[in-house]
Write a protein that holds these residues in place. Structure first.
Motif, short mmCIF file in Angstrom:
data_model
loop_
_atom_site.label_atom_id
_atom_site.label_comp_id
_atom_site.label_asym_id
_atom_site.label_seq_id
_atom_site.Cartn_x
_atom_site.Cartn_y
_atom_site.Cartn_z
N TRP A 128 -7.90 11.27 2.05
CA TRP A 128 -6.97 11.71 1.02
C TRP A 128 -7.17 13.19 0.68
CZ3 TRP A 128 -6.38 7.65 -3.48
CH2 TRP A 128 -5.28 6.81 -3.20
N ALA A 151 1.60 -4.72 -8.15
CA ALA A 151 0.44 -4.37 -7.33
C ALA A 151 0.77 -4.74 -5.89
CB ALA A 151 -0.81 -5.12 -7.79
N GLU A 155 -0.78 -1.35 0.95
CA GLU A 155 -0.27 -0.69 2.15
C GLU A 155 -1.45 -0.17 2.94
OE1 GLU A 155 2.54 2.36 1.25
OE2 GLU A 155 4.07 0.97 0.52
N ILE A 204 -4.58 1.18 1.06
CA ILE A 204 -4.23 1.75 -0.24
C ILE A 204 -3.64 0.67 -1.14
CG2 ILE A 204 -2.87 3.47 -1.46
CD1 ILE A 204 -2.84 5.16 1.04
N ILE A 205 -4.22 0.53 -2.31
CA ILE A 205 -3.73 -0.39 -3.33
C ILE A 205 -2.88 0.41 -4.32
CG2 ILE A 205 -4.36 -2.00 -5.17
CD1 ILE A 205 -7.06 -2.37 -3.65
N HIS A 206 -1.62 0.04 -4.46
CA HIS A 206 -0.71 0.70 -5.40
C HIS A 206 -0.49 -0.22 -6.59
CE1 HIS A 206 0.84 3.71 -2.40
NE2 HIS A 206 0.44 2.77 -1.56
N THR A 207 -0.76 0.28 -7.79
CA THR A 207 -0.45 -0.48 -9.00
C THR A 207 0.32 0.39 -9.98
OG1 THR A 207 -2.43 0.06 -10.29
CG2 THR A 207 -2.62 -1.75 -8.71
N HIS A 208 1.19 -0.25 -10.73
CA HIS A 208 1.94 0.46 -11.76
C HIS A 208 2.20 -0.53 -12.89
CE1 HIS A 208 5.40 2.18 -13.92
NE2 HIS A 208 4.94 3.34 -13.50
N GLU A 243 0.12 4.77 -13.53
CA GLU A 243 0.13 4.48 -12.09
C GLU A 243 -1.27 4.70 -11.56
OE1 GLU A 243 2.07 6.20 -7.92
OE2 GLU A 243 2.33 7.26 -9.82
N ARG A 298 -3.64 4.30 -8.03
CA ARG A 298 -3.74 4.05 -6.60
C ARG A 298 -5.21 4.14 -6.19
NH1 ARG A 298 -0.62 8.28 -3.49
NH2 ARG A 298 -1.04 9.58 -5.30
N LEU A 336 -7.62 4.23 -2.75
CA LEU A 336 -7.86 4.22 -1.31
C LEU A 336 -9.18 3.51 -1.08
CD1 LEU A 336 -7.27 5.02 1.60
CD2 LEU A 336 -8.29 7.25 1.14
N GLY A 380 -4.22 -6.11 -8.91
CA GLY A 380 -4.85 -5.01 -8.19
C GLY A 380 -6.31 -5.28 -7.90
#
Length: 344
Positions: free
Chosen positions: A141, A196, A199, A202-206, A226, A228, A230, A315
């Motif tokens: 990143w 959640a 990808e 990478i964990i994406h949460t909002h 938000e 994220r 890695l 998440g």
């Protein structure tokens, strides 16, 4: 509660393990000057120092001669000198001077200090924890993590909390109105909407913390965040449109974790001051409360089966799924341990 025997039955070790084949930050660059620095990271005692070109070097802290602490030595002519007998070691670990033997006597090839590959970026020194390769992967990143520049402020913490517990806390949004109620009076307790997804690594949460008024979210009210991650250890979070934070967690050993975090404010003129204020809030008010709660949580080394997770923990569930899969894969390949390297 899951016992250690349950973990053994399920093939999950009770002891902490460290995710391999990744770069871990181990020290702030500004902490590494002319003198060697000793740190414990990933269960190893390391000495960090800078060579003649100013590049960071990471080596085993114990002198291969008789085990003296090399961090108590000094850097001379681009080499690390042992404080006990004056032996000097180059950045690649080669011993280049043994004073008691004289200059004419050849130096034994096995008298060398072992080391690790390191790189420096974003105001941090990073150590590669994994199998050695001809070409190591780029720093994770590197294009997204916050550099130590204008409008930022950085701090570090050492917690007597295992790595997995720290990462669990980093992904927890719905604890805030309870664990930190003194600093966020009136903050809503309902986490809705919340998403959640995973990808790759990478964990994406909002999510939005808002009042539980029984109404659909109006798209404006509440506290939006938000987060994220890695996997396994790098986090980027955004609170509103002008404030960002990054955090990285590196295991010190099985029971302790080193944490570095950085705030950036994009407010013109006063961004640096705002970032400094936010870091002070974290260090003095927020993090001590998180630390106390995580340190007292049981078991200290959890697996997913220890929890009864709810929707707002999605998440955390994704992180533990990745964590357990990665550790299981490492156990299936026990010979691929992160070796110390002879040449950097």
């Amino acid at each position: 509660m899951i016992t250690d025997e349950d973990r053994r039955t399920r093939g999950v070790e009770a002891r902490e393990d460290f995710v391999r084949d990744t770069w871990y930050p181990v020290l702030e660059s500004k902490r590494l000057g002319r003198r060697p620095v000793r740190v414990t990271r990933l269960g190893r005692e390391l000495v960090l120092w800078r060579d003649a070109q100013g590049q960071p070097v990471a080596q085993e802290a114990a002198c291969p001669h008789r085990g003296a602490d090399l961090s108590q030595g000094r850097v001379v002519g681009g080499c690390l000198e042992c404080p006990y007998h004056g032996m000097r070691f180059a950045a690649d670990g080669t011993c280049v001077r043994v004073p008691c033997e004289g200059k004419a006597r050849p130096i034994r090839a096995d008298l060398r200090v072992m080391g690790y590959a390191v790189r420096e970026s974003l105001g941090l020194v990073w150590l590669w924890w994994g199998e050695q390769r001809e070409e190591l992967p780029p720093l994770p990143w590197n294009h997204e993590l916050l550099g130590a520049g204008t409008g930022t402020c950085t701090a570090t913490l050492t917690w007597n909390v295992p790595f997995a517990r720290v990462m669990e806390g980093n992904l927890d949004l719905h604890h805030f109105p309870f664990a930190h109620r003194r600093w966020a009076p009136g903050m809503g307790t309902r986490l809705d909407p919340y998403t959640a997804r995973l990808e790759g690594d990478i964990i994406h949460t909002h999510g939005v913390l808002r009042e539980d008024d029984g109404k659909p979210w109006d798209g404006r009210s509440g506290f939006a965040a938000e987060i994220r991650v890695l996997f396994p250890h790098l986090l980027l979070a955004r609170f509103g449109s002008l404030t960002q934070t990054m955090a990285a967690a590196t295991p010190i050993d099985e029971e302790n974790t080193w944490i570095v975090f950085r705030y950036r404010s994009q407010l013109p003129l006063v961004g640096g001051l705002v970032a400094w204020f936010l870091v002070q809030m974290e260090v003095r008010l927020i993090q001590p409360e998180d630390y106390a709660l995580l340190r007292a949580s049981e078991p200290r080394h959890p697996v997913r089966q220890d929890f009864h997770l709810v929707r707002a923990d999605a998440g955390i569930a994704l992180w533990f799924r990745l964590y357990e899969r990665r550790l299981e894969a490492q156990r299936q390949n026990p010979g691929a341990r992160p070796p110390m390297v002879r040449a950097l």
